[in-house]
Design a protein around this motif. Structure first.
Motif, PDB file in Angstrom:
ATOM      1  N   ILE A 106     -50.281 -48.782  24.384  1.00  0.00           N
ATOM      2  CA  ILE A 106     -51.664 -48.985  24.811  1.00  0.00           C
ATOM      3  C   ILE A 106     -51.618 -49.533  26.236  1.00  0.00           C
ATOM      4  O   ILE A 106     -50.884 -50.474  26.520  1.00  0.00           O
ATOM      5  N   ASP A 107     -52.382 -48.912  27.117  1.00  0.00           N
ATOM      6  CA  ASP A 107     -52.329 -49.306  28.525  1.00  0.00           C
ATOM      7  C   ASP A 107     -53.753 -49.344  29.091  1.00  0.00           C
ATOM      8  O   ASP A 107     -54.416 -48.309  29.163  1.00  0.00           O
ATOM      9  N   ALA A 108     -54.212 -50.556  29.433  1.00  0.00           N
ATOM     10  CA  ALA A 108     -55.554 -50.696  29.990  1.00  0.00           C
ATOM     11  C   ALA A 108     -55.442 -51.149  31.438  1.00  0.00           C
ATOM     12  O   ALA A 108     -54.670 -52.050  31.762  1.00  0.00           O
ATOM     13  N   ARG A 109     -56.210 -50.499  32.328  1.00  0.00           N
ATOM     14  CA  ARG A 109     -56.203 -50.847  33.758  1.00  0.00           C
ATOM     15  C   ARG A 109     -57.629 -51.072  34.236  1.00  0.00           C
ATOM     16  O   ARG A 109     -58.441 -50.146  34.205  1.00  0.00           O
ATOM     17  N   GLY A 110     -57.910 -52.285  34.671  1.00  0.00           N
ATOM     18  CA  GLY A 110     -59.235 -52.582  35.252  1.00  0.00           C
ATOM     19  C   GLY A 110     -60.392 -52.248  34.325  1.00  0.00           C
ATOM     20  O   GLY A 110     -61.430 -51.761  34.759  1.00  0.00           O
ATOM     21  N   LEU A 111     -60.201 -52.530  33.031  1.00  0.00           N
ATOM     22  CA  LEU A 111     -61.190 -52.139  32.030  1.00  0.00           C
ATOM     23  C   LEU A 111     -62.442 -53.013  32.120  1.00  0.00           C
ATOM     24  O   LEU A 111     -62.369 -54.235  32.160  1.00  0.00           O
ATOM     25  N   ASN A 112     -63.592 -52.364  32.160  1.00  0.00           N
ATOM     26  CA  ASN A 112     -64.878 -53.066  32.177  1.00  0.00           C
ATOM     27  C   ASN A 112     -65.791 -52.489  31.116  1.00  0.00           C
ATOM     28  O   ASN A 112     -65.774 -51.282  30.867  1.00  0.00           O
ATOM     29  N   LEU A 113     -66.568 -53.367  30.503  1.00  0.00           N
ATOM     30  CA  LEU A 113     -67.579 -52.871  29.568  1.00  0.00           C
ATOM     31  C   LEU A 113     -68.799 -53.765  29.649  1.00  0.00           C
ATOM     32  O   LEU A 113     -68.717 -54.979  29.466  1.00  0.00           O
ATOM     33  N   THR A 114     -69.940 -53.156  29.971  1.00  0.00           N
ATOM     34  CA  THR A 114     -71.194 -53.901  30.047  1.00  0.00           C
ATOM     35  C   THR A 114     -72.170 -53.326  29.027  1.00  0.00           C
ATOM     36  O   THR A 114     -72.431 -52.128  29.029  1.00  0.00           O
ATOM     37  N   PHE A 115     -72.656 -54.176  28.131  1.00  0.00           N
ATOM     38  CA  PHE A 115     -73.688 -53.752  27.173  1.00  0.00           C
ATOM     39  C   PHE A 115     -75.049 -53.968  27.812  1.00  0.00           C
ATOM     40  O   PHE A 115     -75.299 -55.025  28.405  1.00  0.00           O
ATOM     41  N   GLN A 116     -75.938 -52.982  27.680  1.00  0.00           N
ATOM     42  CA  GLN A 116     -77.309 -53.190  28.123  1.00  0.00           C
ATOM     43  C   GLN A 116     -78.114 -53.724  26.935  1.00  0.00           C
ATOM     44  O   GLN A 116     -78.250 -53.049  25.926  1.00  0.00           O
ATOM     45  N   THR A 117     -78.579 -54.950  27.036  1.00  0.00           N
ATOM     46  CA  THR A 117     -79.376 -55.510  25.941  1.00  0.00           C
ATOM     47  C   THR A 117     -80.776 -55.830  26.454  1.00  0.00           C
ATOM     48  O   THR A 117     -81.052 -55.719  27.642  1.00  0.00           O
ATOM     49  N   VAL A 123     -74.912 -57.520  29.411  1.00  0.00           N
ATOM     50  CA  VAL A 123     -73.912 -58.491  28.961  1.00  0.00           C
ATOM     51  C   VAL A 123     -72.539 -57.940  29.319  1.00  0.00           C
ATOM     52  O   VAL A 123     -72.178 -56.833  28.927  1.00  0.00           O
ATOM     53  N   HIS A 124     -71.802 -58.759  30.100  1.00  0.00           N
ATOM     54  CA  HIS A 124     -70.488 -58.316  30.538  1.00  0.00           C
ATOM     55  C   HIS A 124     -69.461 -58.663  29.465  1.00  0.00           C
ATOM     56  O   HIS A 124     -68.938 -59.767  29.429  1.00  0.00           O
ATOM     57  N   ALA A 125     -69.195 -57.709  28.573  1.00  0.00           N
ATOM     58  CA  ALA A 125     -68.318 -57.998  27.426  1.00  0.00           C
ATOM     59  C   ALA A 125     -66.843 -57.974  27.823  1.00  0.00           C
ATOM     60  O   ALA A 125     -66.045 -58.733  27.278  1.00  0.00           O
ATOM     61  N   LEU A 126     -66.496 -57.111  28.751  1.00  0.00           N
ATOM     62  CA  LEU A 126     -65.113 -57.057  29.232  1.00  0.00           C
ATOM     63  C   LEU A 126     -65.118 -56.944  30.756  1.00  0.00           C
ATOM     64  O   LEU A 126     -65.863 -56.145  31.316  1.00  0.00           O
ATOM     65  N   LYS A 127     -64.289 -57.759  31.418  1.00  0.00           N
ATOM     66  CA  LYS A 127     -64.256 -57.711  32.877  1.00  0.00           C
ATOM     67  C   LYS A 127     -62.813 -57.628  33.357  1.00  0.00           C
ATOM     68  O   LYS A 127     -61.989 -58.487  33.039  1.00  0.00           O
ATOM     69  N   ASP A 128     -62.506 -56.548  34.070  1.00  0.00           N
ATOM     70  CA  ASP A 128     -61.195 -56.345  34.692  1.00  0.00           C
ATOM     71  C   ASP A 128     -60.034 -56.667  33.767  1.00  0.00           C
ATOM     72  O   ASP A 128     -59.182 -57.489  34.077  1.00  0.00           O
ATOM     73  N   VAL A 129     -60.024 -56.020  32.624  1.00  0.00           N
ATOM     74  CA  VAL A 129     -58.943 -56.285  31.664  1.00  0.00           C
ATOM     75  C   VAL A 129     -57.747 -55.380  31.978  1.00  0.00           C
ATOM     76  O   VAL A 129     -57.878 -54.164  32.034  1.00  0.00           O
ATOM     77  N   ASN A 130     -56.617 -56.009  32.238  1.00  0.00           N
ATOM     78  CA  ASN A 130     -55.370 -55.276  32.433  1.00  0.00           C
ATOM     79  C   ASN A 130     -54.406 -55.701  31.335  1.00  0.00           C
ATOM     80  O   ASN A 130     -54.149 -56.884  31.149  1.00  0.00           O
ATOM     81  N   LEU A 131     -53.886 -54.734  30.614  1.00  0.00           N
ATOM     82  CA  LEU A 131     -53.020 -55.083  29.489  1.00  0.00           C
ATOM     83  C   LEU A 131     -52.197 -53.879  29.118  1.00  0.00           C
ATOM     84  O   LEU A 131     -52.686 -52.751  29.101  1.00  0.00           O
ATOM     85  N   SER A 132     -50.904 -54.115  28.847  1.00  0.00           N
ATOM     86  CA  SER A 132     -50.161 -53.016  28.239  1.00  0.00           C
ATOM     87  C   SER A 132     -49.404 -53.547  27.031  1.00  0.00           C
ATOM     88  O   SER A 132     -48.887 -54.655  27.037  1.00  0.00           O
ATOM     89  N   THR A 145     -62.926 -58.634  20.006  1.00  0.00           N
ATOM     90  CA  THR A 145     -63.232 -57.531  19.083  1.00  0.00           C
ATOM     91  C   THR A 145     -63.643 -56.284  19.855  1.00  0.00           C
ATOM     92  O   THR A 145     -63.237 -55.174  19.514  1.00  0.00           O
ATOM     93  N   THR A 146     -64.406 -56.490  20.929  1.00  0.00           N
ATOM     94  CA  THR A 146     -64.818 -55.347  21.751  1.00  0.00           C
ATOM     95  C   THR A 146     -63.602 -54.615  22.304  1.00  0.00           C
ATOM     96  O   THR A 146     -63.552 -53.383  22.289  1.00  0.00           O
ATOM     97  N   LEU A 147     -62.615 -55.386  22.771  1.00  0.00           N
ATOM     98  CA  LEU A 147     -61.405 -54.756  23.310  1.00  0.00           C
ATOM     99  C   LEU A 147     -60.717 -53.916  22.231  1.00  0.00           C
ATOM    100  O   LEU A 147     -60.307 -52.772  22.475  1.00  0.00           O
ATOM    101  N   LEU A 148     -60.615 -54.476  21.031  1.00  0.00           N
ATOM    102  CA  LEU A 148     -59.986 -53.734  19.929  1.00  0.00           C
ATOM    103  C   LEU A 148     -60.777 -52.461  19.623  1.00  0.00           C
ATOM    104  O   LEU A 148     -60.194 -51.405  19.370  1.00  0.00           O
ATOM    105  N   ARG A 149     -62.106 -52.580  19.695  1.00  0.00           N
ATOM    106  CA  ARG A 149     -62.953 -51.421  19.399  1.00  0.00           C
ATOM    107  C   ARG A 149     -62.867 -50.368  20.508  1.00  0.00           C
ATOM    108  O   ARG A 149     -63.024 -49.177  20.240  1.00  0.00           O
TER     109      ARG A 149
END
Lengths: 295, 266
Positions: B12-23, B28-37, B55-59
Motif C-alpha cells: 500500500i503506497d499513499a502519496r500526498g493523500l487528501n480527503l475533504t468531506f462536504q458537509t 471537513v478535512h478528514a485527511l491532509k497530506d498523508v504519506n505512507l507506505s 477509519t477514513t484512511l482504511l476506507r
C-alpha cells in the motif's frame, strides 16, 4: 399460556353478558307490541324469554347466532347454496387470488422503489393516494371495467372472481409494499459496505442480503394484507349483484330481513379471517425456523 | 499480482493523500497530506482520537471512500482495481454476521459471491473456522455465540478467500478487556501463520503497541499523520511483554504523539 386463559374468558363472558342485555333491550319492543295487539299482560320473565327466541330479532342473542352458524356449516351439504362453507369458499377463493396478486404487485413495486430513485419519487405518492379512496366507491367501477374488458373470459375464470380479486389486490398490495420497502432498506451501511468489499453484483446483494433481511418485515405485512384482502373480497361481492360469497349472503340477508343469517355470515367471515391469519402465522414460523431466528 | 509484491515494493503506497468531506457545516478535512507506505507482511496500526481520519484512511485503502487529492496504490493498482481483484478482507467494528445464516454459512458468503465450488467452500470454511478456534460451531446461529466469538467468525469470513491484505477497523472495540487480550494474542498468532499484511485501526494504546510492527499516530482537524513508530519488539510476543521496558517506552512515545497532535488544536 395458562395465565392468559382466565383474562380471555373474562372478556368473552363480559361481551356475552352485554350482548344478552342488549338483545333483551332491543327485542323487547317487538314483544310488547305483539302483546299489546292481543291485549295480553306479560311478566318480565315472559318478555325476556320471548326476546331470546324471536324469528326476526333486531339484535339476535348469541345462542341464536351460534345455532344459525352451526346449522349453516353442518346441516347442509358443502355444495349447497345454503351452506356457509360453500359461500365461505367462494370468498376465500377470491381472497387468495387477490392476495397473491397483491403480493406480486406489492413486492415488485417495492423492488422498483428501492432500486430506482425515479420510482421512489413518482410511485410512492400514488400508492398512498390509492389507499385514501373509499373502496366502496371504487368497487363498482372496477367491476364494470373488468367485466367490459372480459378479463375473466380471457383468463378462463368467472368474471366475478376477477373483479373481486382485483379489489382484494387493491387493498392488500399496500401493506406489502410499505413493509417490503422498509425491509429491503433495512440492511445498514456496514452490511452493504461488506458486499462492496467482495465486489458483489447488484443481483447478489439483492438475493443474499436485501431479500432475506426483508423477510421479517414482509411477514408482518402479510398478516395485515390477508385480512385486507378478505375485506376487499367481501366488499367486492356487495355491489356486483353477486349471489355467492359471504358478502352476497350478508347483503341478501339484510335485504330480505333475515338477521340470523346476516349475523351468522358475519361471524363466518370473522372465523375465515382468523383462520387465514393463523395460516400466514404458521408459514411465518416455518420460515423463521429455517432462517435460524432466535426462538 | 504476486509479481508486484516482490520485496521492497510496498503493498500500500499513499502519496500526498487528501480527503475533504462536504458537509452542511462546511468542508471537513478528514485527511491532509498523508504519506505512507506499507510493506508486504507488515502489521501496521493506526491510532488516534476520534475524528483523526484513521477509519477514513482504511476506507480509502478499501475503495469505500474516494480521496479528493493525491495518489494511492494497493498492490500496485488503484484501490478500485484492487477491490475488484478482491485484494483484501475487511473486518468491521461490529461482526455484522447475517442472523439468518449459520456461522459456516456466514463464512461461505464471500466464497459464494466469488464463485467458489461447493466443495471448496466447505473445505475453506472448515479451515478458517479452525484457524480462529471456532471448530464445532459451524451449525450455530450468530445469536448463539458470544460477542468475541462472533467477531472471530467475522475474521474467519475475511480470511476465507485468498486476499493478502487484512484491513481491520477497531474490530475489538466493543469487547471487554479480557476477551480483547485473548483475541489480540490469537490475532498475532494468525498473522504469524498466514503472513498477511494487516492494517489495524484502534484507539487503544496498549493494543496498538502489543500488535504492531509499525504504529501510525494520527491527529484530528485536519486528520494527519504525526508520527510513525517502528516497534523494536520481537515478533514473538507473550502477553507479559506489556510489562517490559521497551513496551512502556513505545507506549509513552505514542501517548506523547497523541498529546502533541491535540496540543495545536487548543
Amino acid at each position: 399460556m395458562r395465565s392468559s386463559v382466565l383474562p380471555v374468558l373474562t372478556v368473552i363472558g363480559l361481551i356475552l353478558a352485554i350482548w344478552y342485555v342488549g338483545s333483551v333491550a332491543m327485542n323487547q319492543k317487538w314483544t310488547r307490541d305483539q302483546a299489546a295487539r292481543t291485549g295480553a299482560e306479560l311478566t318480565f320473565a315472559q318478555i325476556v324469554a320471548d326476546t331470546m327466541n324471536q324469528r326476526r330479532p333486531l339484535l339476535p342473542p348469541p345462542h341464536q347466532v351460534a345455532s344459525a352458524l352451526w346449522d349453516g356449516v353442518t346441516k347442509e351439504p358443502v355444495t349447497s347454496r345454503r351452506s356457509l362453507v360453500y359461500h365461505s369458499w367462494i370468498t376465500i377463493e377470491a381472497t387468495l387470488a387477490g392476495f397473491s396478486l397483491g403480493l406480486v404487485i406489492g413486492v415488485s413495486m417495492a423492488v422498483g422503489i428501492v432500486y430506482f430513485r425515479v420510482l421512489d419519487a413518482s410511485l410512492m405518492p400514488w400508492a398512498v393516494i390509492s389507499q385514501t379512496i373509499p373502496i366502496i366507491a371504487l368497487a363498482p367501477m372496477i367491476v364494470v371495467l373488468s367485466n367490459s374488458l372480459g378479463l375473466g373470459e380471457r383468463l378462463g375464470v368467472e368474471n366475478r372472481l376477477v373483479s373481486k380479486a382485483i379489489i382484494a389486490a387493491y387493498l392488500s398490495f399496500f401493506p406489502v409494499l410499505v413493509g417490503m420497502v422498509k425491509g429491503l432498506r433495512s440492511p445498514d451501511s456496514m452490511q452493504t459496505d461488506l458486499l462492496t468489499t467482495y465486489n458483489a453484483t447488484g443481483w447478489q446483494s439483492f438475493a443474499k442480503l436485501r431479500l432475506p433481511a426483508s423477510m421479517p418485515y414482509l411477514f408482518a405485512s402479510l398478516k395485515v394484507a390477508i385480512a385486507a384482502a378478505l375485506v376487499g373480497a367481501i366488499v367486492g361481492e356487495l355491489p356486483t349483484g353477486a349471489v355467492e360469497g359471504l358478502g352476497a349472503r350478508m347483503l341478501v340477508a339484510s335485504q330480505f330481513g333475515q338477521p340470523l343469517l346476516m349475523w351468522a355470515s358475519l361471524f363466518a367471515a370473522a372465523i375465515v379471517a382468523g383462520l387465514l391469519i393463523i395460516v400466514v402465522g404458521g408459514i411465518e414460523r416455518l420460515a423463521a425456523r429455517r432462517m435460524g431466528v432466535r426462538p | 499480482m504476486k509479481d508486484s509484491q516482490t520485496i521492497g515494493t510496498p503493498v500500500i503506497d499513499a502519496r500526498g493523500l487528501n480527503l475533504t468531506f462536504q458537509t452542511a457545516d462546511g468542508p471537513v478535512h478528514a485527511l491532509k497530506d498523508v504519506n505512507l507506505s506499507i510493506n508486504k507482511g507488515d502489521f501496521v496500526s493506526f491510532i488516534g482520537p476520534s475524528g483523526c481520519g484513521k477509519t477514513t484512511l482504511l476506507r480509502v485503502i478499501a475503495d469505500l471512500e474516494q480521496p479528493t487529492g493525491g495518489t494511492i496504490t494497493v498492490n500496485g493498482m488503484t484501490p478500485e482495481a484492487a477491490r475488484r481483484a478482491r485484494a483484501y478482507g475487511y473486518v468491521f467494528q461490529a461482526a455484522g454476521l447475517y442472523p439468518w445464516r449459520t456461522i459456516e454459512g456466514n463464512v461461505r458468503l464471500p466464497l459464494e459471491i466469488m464463485g467458489y465450488s461447493r466443495a471448496e467452500q466447505a473445505e475453506r470454511a472448515a479451515r478458517v473456522l479452525e484457524l480462529v478456534d471456532l471448530k464445532g460451531f459451524e451449525k450455530k446461529y450468530p445469536w448463539q455465540l458470544s460477542g468475541g466469538m462472533q467477531q472471530r467468525a467475522s475474521i474467519a469470513r475475511a480470511l476465507a478467500f485468498d486476499a493478502d491484505i487484512l484491513l481491520m477497523d477497531e474490530p475489538f472495540g466493543a469487547l471487554d478487556e479480557i476477551v480483547r487480550d485473548r483475541l489480540n494474542e490469537e490475532l498475532l498468532r494468525l498473522w504469524a501463520r498466514t503472513g498477511k499484511t494487516i492494517g489495524f485501526v484502534t484507539h487503544s494504546i496498549p493494543e496498538a503497541v502489543y500488535l504492531s510492527k509499525r504504529i501510525v499516530v494520527m491527529s484530528p482537524r485536519p486528520g494527519r499523520i504525526t508520527d510513525i513508530i517502528e516497534s523494536p519488539l520481537p515478533r514473538e510476543r507473550p502477553l507479559d511483554i506489556r510489562d517490559s521496558r521497551e513496551f512502556i517506552d513505545i507506549a509513552h512515545r505514542v501517548r506523547e504523539g497523541l498529546r502533541a497532535g491535540h496540543g495545536d488544536e487548543v
